[in-house]
Design a protein around this motif. Structure first.
Motif, PDB file in Angstrom:
ATOM      1  N   PRO A   8      46.162  34.137  39.511  1.00 26.48           N
ATOM      2  CA  PRO A   8      44.875  33.995  39.849  1.00 26.48           C
ATOM      3  C   PRO A   8      44.026  33.053  39.220  1.00 26.48           C
ATOM      4  CG  PRO A   8      44.696  36.020  38.488  1.00 26.48           C
ATOM      5  CD  PRO A   8      46.101  35.418  38.470  1.00 26.48           C
ATOM      6  N   ARG A   9      42.891  32.424  39.834  1.00 33.66           N
ATOM      7  CA  ARG A   9      42.042  31.459  38.892  1.00 33.66           C
ATOM      8  C   ARG A   9      41.402  32.143  37.984  1.00 33.66           C
ATOM      9  NH1 ARG A   9      41.168  26.534  40.886  1.00 33.66           N
ATOM     10  NH2 ARG A   9      40.407  26.306  38.567  1.00 33.66           N
ATOM     11  N   ASN A  10      41.021  33.331  38.217  1.00 33.45           N
ATOM     12  CA  ASN A  10      40.234  34.084  36.929  1.00 33.45           C
ATOM     13  C   ASN A  10      40.665  35.455  37.138  1.00 33.45           C
ATOM     14  OD1 ASN A  10      37.667  32.392  36.260  1.00 33.45           O
ATOM     15  ND2 ASN A  10      37.955  32.015  38.509  1.00 33.45           N
ATOM     16  N   LYS A  11      40.637  36.087  35.911  1.00 28.30           N
ATOM     17  CA  LYS A  11      41.106  37.403  35.605  1.00 28.30           C
ATOM     18  C   LYS A  11      40.618  37.982  34.682  1.00 28.30           C
ATOM     19  CE  LYS A  11      44.172  40.897  36.157  1.00 28.30           C
ATOM     20  NZ  LYS A  11      44.376  41.733  37.350  1.00 28.30           N
ATOM     21  N   VAL A  12      40.245  39.410  35.112  1.00 28.84           N
ATOM     22  CA  VAL A  12      39.641  40.362  33.932  1.00 28.84           C
ATOM     23  C   VAL A  12      40.374  41.404  33.589  1.00 28.84           C
ATOM     24  CG1 VAL A  12      37.651  41.452  32.696  1.00 28.84           C
ATOM     25  CG2 VAL A  12      37.305  39.515  34.286  1.00 28.84           C
ATOM     26  N   ALA A  13      40.716  41.638  32.250  1.00 28.49           N
ATOM     27  CA  ALA A  13      41.936  42.727  32.340  1.00 28.49           C
ATOM     28  C   ALA A  13      41.441  43.559  31.078  1.00 28.49           C
ATOM     29  CB  ALA A  13      43.229  42.126  31.868  1.00 28.49           C
ATOM     30  N   LYS A  18      48.722  45.403  31.557  1.00 29.01           N
ATOM     31  CA  LYS A  18      49.741  44.264  31.843  1.00 29.01           C
ATOM     32  C   LYS A  18      48.947  43.156  32.705  1.00 29.01           C
ATOM     33  CE  LYS A  18      54.276  43.617  33.814  1.00 29.01           C
ATOM     34  NZ  LYS A  18      55.479  44.155  34.359  1.00 29.01           N
ATOM     35  N   VAL A  19      49.174  42.128  32.448  1.00 27.58           N
ATOM     36  CA  VAL A  19      48.846  40.754  33.020  1.00 27.58           C
ATOM     37  C   VAL A  19      49.980  39.937  33.567  1.00 27.58           C
ATOM     38  CG1 VAL A  19      47.258  38.841  33.128  1.00 27.58           C
ATOM     39  CG2 VAL A  19      46.581  41.025  31.892  1.00 27.58           C
ATOM     40  N   THR A  20      49.812  39.422  34.653  1.00 28.99           N
ATOM     41  CA  THR A  20      50.883  38.557  35.304  1.00 28.99           C
ATOM     42  C   THR A  20      50.150  37.226  35.704  1.00 28.99           C
ATOM     43  OG1 THR A  20      52.495  40.195  35.528  1.00 28.99           O
ATOM     44  CG2 THR A  20      52.893  37.949  36.667  1.00 28.99           C
ATOM     45  N   SER A  84      42.610  38.975  21.794  1.00 29.83           N
ATOM     46  CA  SER A  84      42.703  37.708  21.334  1.00 29.83           C
ATOM     47  C   SER A  84      43.561  36.679  22.227  1.00 29.83           C
ATOM     48  CB  SER A  84      43.641  37.855  19.910  1.00 29.83           C
ATOM     49  OG  SER A  84      44.919  38.432  20.511  1.00 29.83           O
ATOM     50  N   GLN A  85      43.746  37.320  23.428  1.00 27.84           N
ATOM     51  CA  GLN A  85      44.571  36.687  24.535  1.00 27.84           C
ATOM     52  C   GLN A  85      43.499  36.036  25.515  1.00 27.84           C
ATOM     53  OE1 GLN A  85      47.678  39.584  25.280  1.00 27.84           O
ATOM     54  NE2 GLN A  85      49.208  38.193  24.417  1.00 27.84           N
ATOM     55  N   LEU A 110      41.513  33.848  31.763  1.00 27.48           N
ATOM     56  CA  LEU A 110      41.569  35.168  31.558  1.00 27.48           C
ATOM     57  C   LEU A 110      40.864  35.751  30.446  1.00 27.48           C
ATOM     58  CD1 LEU A 110      43.537  37.710  31.610  1.00 27.48           C
ATOM     59  CD2 LEU A 110      45.005  36.840  29.827  1.00 27.48           C
ATOM     60  N   THR A 111      40.117  36.876  30.815  1.00 29.33           N
ATOM     61  CA  THR A 111      39.224  37.632  29.859  1.00 29.33           C
ATOM     62  C   THR A 111      39.858  38.893  29.449  1.00 29.33           C
ATOM     63  OG1 THR A 111      37.224  36.506  30.444  1.00 29.33           O
ATOM     64  CG2 THR A 111      36.931  38.506  29.340  1.00 29.33           C
TER      65      THR A 111
END
Lengths: 113, 114
Positions: A8-13, A18-20, A84-85, A110-111
């Motif tokens: 995606p262009r923006n992602k909040v996790a 898990k994030v891809t 930290s990512q 990514l947040t």
């Protein structure tokens, strides 16, 4: 027409999730790269690939995996995301014997909370 | 250790001024050098590159860069800047044998006052 796209262009996790991050290129380049960009650090190489089925560690690979299932697609995987990512991630493609010319996607912000 | 350093974090000029953005590298052997531009919220875009031959290389939009082996430098210049040149500029380098891996400097933010 954009030759390197990211989604995606923006992602909040959430922490531990898990994030891809996905990248697609239509340049028919052999090499693909994942970078992260943080203030004061410029761009740092996480993983890269010389072609379908290959992945190599870059300068900061810890906490990240990569997958290159085809010439066009290159994914970055965070199995257990940490705050930290939190960063902006860029994908790029380039010729194997190119003189340094890489083509970048628009980035994914990514947040990780 | 291979490094690319950009000594100026910020450069501010007026529209129509000339500008030079500095880049120094510390590598041995053959080297590819390049410059990229990043407008706010966008990905990086390639400007120009040098590997061999004429040490002055021309890029898009009136940019040029000059390689100096004696100074270990690859400075970017433009004779007359436009407000749309406001962006962050990154210098990048790779060894001739590194098969595409680039090392980037920290970037220089150019602010052009109309």
């Amino acid at each position: 027409e954009a030759a390197v796209t990211q989604s995606p262009r923006n992602k909040v996790a959430v922490t531990g999730g898990k994030v891809t991050l996905s990248c697609n290129q239509t340049n028919n380049h052999n090499n693909m790269y994942w970078y992260r960009q943080d203030t004061g650090h410029g761009l740092r190489l996480i993983h890269y690939s010389y072609g379908a089925g290959s992945t190599e560690k870059g300068d900061i690979p810890d906490g990240y995996k990569a997958s290159r299932p085809s010439q066009e697609n290159f994914s970055l995987i965070l199995e257990l995301a940490t705050p930290s990512q939190t960063s902006v991630y860029f994908c790029a493609s380039g010729d194997l014997l190119g003189g340094g010319e890489q083509y970048f996607g628009p980035g994914t912000r990514l947040t990780v909370l | 250790t291979q490094t690319v350093s950009q000594s100026d974090a910020h450069v501010t000029v007026f529209e129509g001024d000339s500008v030079e953005l500095r880049c120094n590298y510390s590598y041995g052997g053959s080297i590819y050098l390049s410059w990229y531009i990043q407008h706010h919220g966008r990905g990086l875009q390639f400007l120009l590159k040098y590997y061999s031959g004429n040490p002055v290389v021309q890029g898009v939009n009136g940019f040029e860069a000059e390689f100096s082996k004696s100074d270990s430098s690859f400075h970017l210049r433009k004779a007359s800047v436009h407000w749309s040149d406001s962006a962050v500029y990154f210098c990048a380098a790779r060894r001739g044998s590194a098969l595409g891996r680039l090392h980037f400097g920290a970037g220089t933010q150019l602010i052009v006052i109309p």
